[in-house]
Design a protein around this motif. Sequence first.
Motif, PDB file in Angstrom:
ATOM      1  N   ALA A 223      -5.707 -23.158 -38.601  1.00 53.81           N
ATOM      2  CA  ALA A 223      -4.705 -23.913 -39.345  1.00 53.81           C
ATOM      3  C   ALA A 223      -4.067 -24.949 -38.438  1.00 53.81           C
ATOM      4  O   ALA A 223      -4.126 -24.824 -37.200  1.00 53.81           O
ATOM      5  CB  ALA A 223      -3.641 -22.956 -39.891  1.00 53.81           C
ATOM      6  N   PRO A 224      -3.422 -25.963 -39.001  1.00 54.04           N
ATOM      7  CA  PRO A 224      -2.755 -26.966 -38.157  1.00 54.04           C
ATOM      8  C   PRO A 224      -1.706 -26.368 -37.230  1.00 54.04           C
ATOM      9  O   PRO A 224      -1.447 -26.910 -36.151  1.00 54.04           O
ATOM     10  CB  PRO A 224      -2.127 -27.914 -39.175  1.00 54.04           C
ATOM     11  CG  PRO A 224      -2.979 -27.777 -40.394  1.00 54.04           C
ATOM     12  CD  PRO A 224      -3.362 -26.337 -40.423  1.00 54.04           C
ATOM     13  N   SER A 225      -1.114 -25.238 -37.650  1.00 53.06           N
ATOM     14  CA  SER A 225      -0.064 -24.611 -36.848  1.00 53.06           C
ATOM     15  C   SER A 225      -0.599 -23.710 -35.745  1.00 53.06           C
ATOM     16  O   SER A 225       0.179 -23.126 -34.982  1.00 53.06           O
ATOM     17  CB  SER A 225       0.855 -23.792 -37.762  1.00 53.06           C
ATOM     18  OG  SER A 225       0.105 -22.791 -38.455  1.00 53.06           O
ATOM     19  N   THR A 226      -1.917 -23.600 -35.623  1.00 53.15           N
ATOM     20  CA  THR A 226      -2.512 -22.751 -34.584  1.00 53.15           C
ATOM     21  C   THR A 226      -2.207 -23.313 -33.204  1.00 53.15           C
ATOM     22  O   THR A 226      -2.316 -24.523 -32.975  1.00 53.15           O
ATOM     23  CB  THR A 226      -4.032 -22.667 -34.776  1.00 53.15           C
ATOM     24  OG1 THR A 226      -4.328 -22.188 -36.089  1.00 53.15           O
ATOM     25  CG2 THR A 226      -4.666 -21.744 -33.740  1.00 53.15           C
ATOM     26  N   THR A 227      -1.820 -22.438 -32.281  1.00 57.56           N
ATOM     27  CA  THR A 227      -1.558 -22.896 -30.915  1.00 57.56           C
ATOM     28  C   THR A 227      -2.880 -23.189 -30.207  1.00 57.56           C
ATOM     29  O   THR A 227      -3.946 -22.691 -30.599  1.00 57.56           O
ATOM     30  CB  THR A 227      -0.777 -21.845 -30.115  1.00 57.56           C
ATOM     31  OG1 THR A 227      -1.588 -20.665 -29.989  1.00 57.56           O
ATOM     32  CG2 THR A 227       0.539 -21.508 -30.793  1.00 57.56           C
ATOM     33  N   VAL A 228      -2.793 -23.956 -29.153  1.00 57.81           N
ATOM     34  CA  VAL A 228      -3.994 -24.327 -28.408  1.00 57.81           C
ATOM     35  C   VAL A 228      -4.716 -23.103 -27.846  1.00 57.81           C
ATOM     36  O   VAL A 228      -5.950 -22.996 -27.982  1.00 57.81           O
ATOM     37  CB  VAL A 228      -3.654 -25.336 -27.292  1.00 57.81           C
ATOM     38  CG1 VAL A 228      -4.871 -25.561 -26.381  1.00 57.81           C
ATOM     39  CG2 VAL A 228      -3.212 -26.661 -27.900  1.00 57.81           C
ATOM     40  N   PRO A 229      -4.014 -22.138 -27.227  1.00 52.97           N
ATOM     41  CA  PRO A 229      -4.722 -20.953 -26.727  1.00 52.97           C
ATOM     42  C   PRO A 229      -5.459 -20.200 -27.827  1.00 52.97           C
ATOM     43  O   PRO A 229      -6.593 -19.739 -27.615  1.00 52.97           O
ATOM     44  CB  PRO A 229      -3.606 -20.102 -26.115  1.00 52.97           C
ATOM     45  CG  PRO A 229      -2.571 -21.090 -25.709  1.00 52.97           C
ATOM     46  CD  PRO A 229      -2.585 -22.120 -26.807  1.00 52.97           C
ATOM     47  N   ASP A 230      -4.825 -20.069 -29.004  1.00 54.60           N
ATOM     48  CA  ASP A 230      -5.486 -19.369 -30.107  1.00 54.60           C
ATOM     49  C   ASP A 230      -6.694 -20.161 -30.618  1.00 54.60           C
ATOM     50  O   ASP A 230      -7.712 -19.576 -31.019  1.00 54.60           O
ATOM     51  CB  ASP A 230      -4.492 -19.132 -31.243  1.00 54.60           C
ATOM     52  CG  ASP A 230      -3.460 -18.063 -30.903  1.00 54.60           C
ATOM     53  OD1 ASP A 230      -3.714 -17.295 -29.966  1.00 54.60           O
ATOM     54  OD2 ASP A 230      -2.405 -18.009 -31.577  1.00 54.60           O
ATOM     55  N   ALA A 231      -6.578 -21.475 -30.606  1.00 50.94           N
ATOM     56  CA  ALA A 231      -7.711 -22.316 -31.026  1.00 50.94           C
ATOM     57  C   ALA A 231      -8.883 -22.137 -30.072  1.00 50.94           C
ATOM     58  O   ALA A 231     -10.045 -22.013 -30.494  1.00 50.94           O
ATOM     59  CB  ALA A 231      -7.287 -23.779 -31.084  1.00 50.94           C
ATOM     60  N   LEU A 232      -8.590 -22.088 -28.774  1.00 46.07           N
ATOM     61  CA  LEU A 232      -9.653 -21.888 -27.785  1.00 46.07           C
ATOM     62  C   LEU A 232     -10.294 -20.510 -27.941  1.00 46.07           C
ATOM     63  O   LEU A 232     -11.519 -20.363 -27.786  1.00 46.07           O
ATOM     64  CB  LEU A 232      -9.095 -22.055 -26.380  1.00 46.07           C
ATOM     65  CG  LEU A 232      -8.635 -23.474 -26.004  1.00 46.07           C
ATOM     66  CD1 LEU A 232      -8.018 -23.479 -24.615  1.00 46.07           C
ATOM     67  CD2 LEU A 232      -9.798 -24.463 -26.086  1.00 46.07           C
ATOM     68  N   GLY A 269      -0.530 -30.825 -19.041  1.00 46.72           N
ATOM     69  CA  GLY A 269      -0.605 -29.759 -18.060  1.00 46.72           C
ATOM     70  C   GLY A 269      -0.412 -28.389 -18.682  1.00 46.72           C
ATOM     71  O   GLY A 269      -0.782 -28.165 -19.847  1.00 46.72           O
ATOM     72  N   PRO A 270       0.197 -27.446 -17.987  1.00 46.47           N
ATOM     73  CA  PRO A 270       0.373 -26.079 -18.495  1.00 46.47           C
ATOM     74  C   PRO A 270       1.167 -25.997 -19.800  1.00 46.47           C
ATOM     75  O   PRO A 270       1.037 -25.025 -20.543  1.00 46.47           O
ATOM     76  CB  PRO A 270       1.120 -25.375 -17.356  1.00 46.47           C
ATOM     77  CG  PRO A 270       0.750 -26.153 -16.134  1.00 46.47           C
ATOM     78  CD  PRO A 270       0.661 -27.587 -16.584  1.00 46.47           C
ATOM     79  N   GLU A 271       1.975 -27.000 -20.067  1.00 50.28           N
ATOM     80  CA  GLU A 271       2.778 -26.975 -21.294  1.00 50.28           C
ATOM     81  C   GLU A 271       1.921 -27.017 -22.553  1.00 50.28           C
ATOM     82  O   GLU A 271       2.423 -26.779 -23.658  1.00 50.28           O
ATOM     83  CB  GLU A 271       3.755 -28.149 -21.300  1.00 50.28           C
ATOM     84  CG  GLU A 271       4.828 -28.075 -20.220  1.00 50.28           C
ATOM     85  CD  GLU A 271       5.803 -29.221 -20.312  1.00 50.28           C
ATOM     86  OE1 GLU A 271       5.682 -30.012 -21.270  1.00 50.28           O
ATOM     87  OE2 GLU A 271       6.681 -29.320 -19.436  1.00 50.28           O
ATOM     88  N   ILE A 272       0.661 -27.303 -22.396  1.00 45.78           N
ATOM     89  CA  ILE A 272      -0.231 -27.354 -23.553  1.00 45.78           C
ATOM     90  C   ILE A 272      -0.300 -26.014 -24.268  1.00 45.78           C
ATOM     91  O   ILE A 272      -0.577 -25.946 -25.466  1.00 45.78           O
ATOM     92  CB  ILE A 272      -1.651 -27.798 -23.110  1.00 45.78           C
ATOM     93  CG1 ILE A 272      -2.495 -28.174 -24.342  1.00 45.78           C
ATOM     94  CG2 ILE A 272      -2.338 -26.708 -22.308  1.00 45.78           C
ATOM     95  CD1 ILE A 272      -3.859 -28.734 -23.973  1.00 45.78           C
ATOM     96  N   SER A 273       0.000 -24.937 -23.556  1.00 40.13           N
ATOM     97  CA  SER A 273      -0.040 -23.590 -24.152  1.00 40.13           C
ATOM     98  C   SER A 273       0.960 -23.437 -25.294  1.00 40.13           C
ATOM     99  O   SER A 273       0.801 -22.565 -26.152  1.00 40.13           O
ATOM    100  CB  SER A 273       0.234 -22.527 -23.083  1.00 40.13           C
ATOM    101  OG  SER A 273      -0.758 -22.562 -22.078  1.00 40.13           O
ATOM    102  N   PHE A 274       1.985 -24.273 -25.306  1.00 39.38           N
ATOM    103  CA  PHE A 274       3.026 -24.149 -26.325  1.00 39.38           C
ATOM    104  C   PHE A 274       2.821 -25.135 -27.481  1.00 39.38           C
ATOM    105  O   PHE A 274       3.614 -25.161 -28.422  1.00 39.38           O
ATOM    106  CB  PHE A 274       4.402 -24.375 -25.693  1.00 39.38           C
ATOM    107  CG  PHE A 274       4.697 -23.442 -24.551  1.00 39.38           C
ATOM    108  CD1 PHE A 274       5.047 -22.120 -24.790  1.00 39.38           C
ATOM    109  CD2 PHE A 274       4.570 -23.888 -23.246  1.00 39.38           C
ATOM    110  CE1 PHE A 274       5.290 -21.260 -23.723  1.00 39.38           C
ATOM    111  CE2 PHE A 274       4.811 -23.033 -22.181  1.00 39.38           C
ATOM    112  CZ  PHE A 274       5.172 -21.710 -22.421  1.00 39.38           C
TER     113      PHE A 274
END
Length: 333
Positions: A223-232, A269-274
């Motif tokens: 979904a559009p609301s999926t976080t980047v870690p969950d997408a990976l 950078g690391p902030e991509i996780s959020f």
Amino acid sequence: MSQSAIDTESSSLVRARQVFDTEIFELSRLRDRLDAAFEEAVDSVRHSVEAGGKVIVVGVGKCSHIGDKIAATLTSTGSPAIALNSLNALHGDLGIVKDGDTVLCLSSSGETVEMLNLLPALRRFDIRIVSFTGNVRSSLARHSDVVVDVSVEHEACPLALAPTSSTTAMLVLGDALAMTLLEASGFQPEDFARFHPGGSLGRKLLTKAADIMRPRDQMPFIAPSTTVPDALDAMTRQRAGAAVVIDAEDHLAGIFTHGDFVRAFRAHGPEISFLTVESLMTPSPVCIEAGQLAVEVLAVLKKHRIDDIVVLDEERKPVGLIDVQDLSRIGLF
């Protein structure tokens, strides 16, 4: 390797490059002097084909071999053609000629006896004669409706005897004729596939997107609301290089690829996780339909310089995913 062998190899390469240079030079001359006569040749063939007729290609000697290739290329690209042996033509094979056909005569000199002997018999039919000749004042030229000048200044043969530059010029001119007609008739990849069903080429051309795509149960949907870690994580589970982003109604919202992740990581950078994929995905991505040919898919990927593409059904909902490796497996990439 001995010095003599090195010298011989060097001499061979020099000679080979001279052949290339000579023939390229003559092709450039031919290209630059193309004129209305070539357009007339195109129109003549096009009118014959549109009326249900065909092209009869006639040549003698080396020109006969060039004629075989030109006829084959025309036929495979939507303009029916047949190569006619000039000798056998006078002993029954003229039966292949019908009113409305275009006869393409190939002759460097324009004075080949076998060719000239055939002309009176051909004129008994309601046809147009197009000649590719190196002598626009020849007997063949005088008896032709359209004359395209394929003269050359130099053959690549050092003895100036073996047809080389002259036959190459005819061959390329034949390709130019076929490709111009292909474009004018709206010939499409699926038409080419229909004429080439056999062998590996046929399999490649007849393969459709639905035959090679990753089906829904093997696609990572997020979904559009999926976080980047969950997408990976979703991409890793399905071993895919991209995740398909859908809305609550199962409609395509975008695509999130490994490339999108790399670019976002460099920026954040690391902030991509959020972050969620909604701000990083490609909205309204390039898509194809399941019924499109694999060769069309390849063309789309190359045009847009992308590695992954979403396949949609008739309701414009995602039903598949294709990446360049899928095309590589069938030998298209």
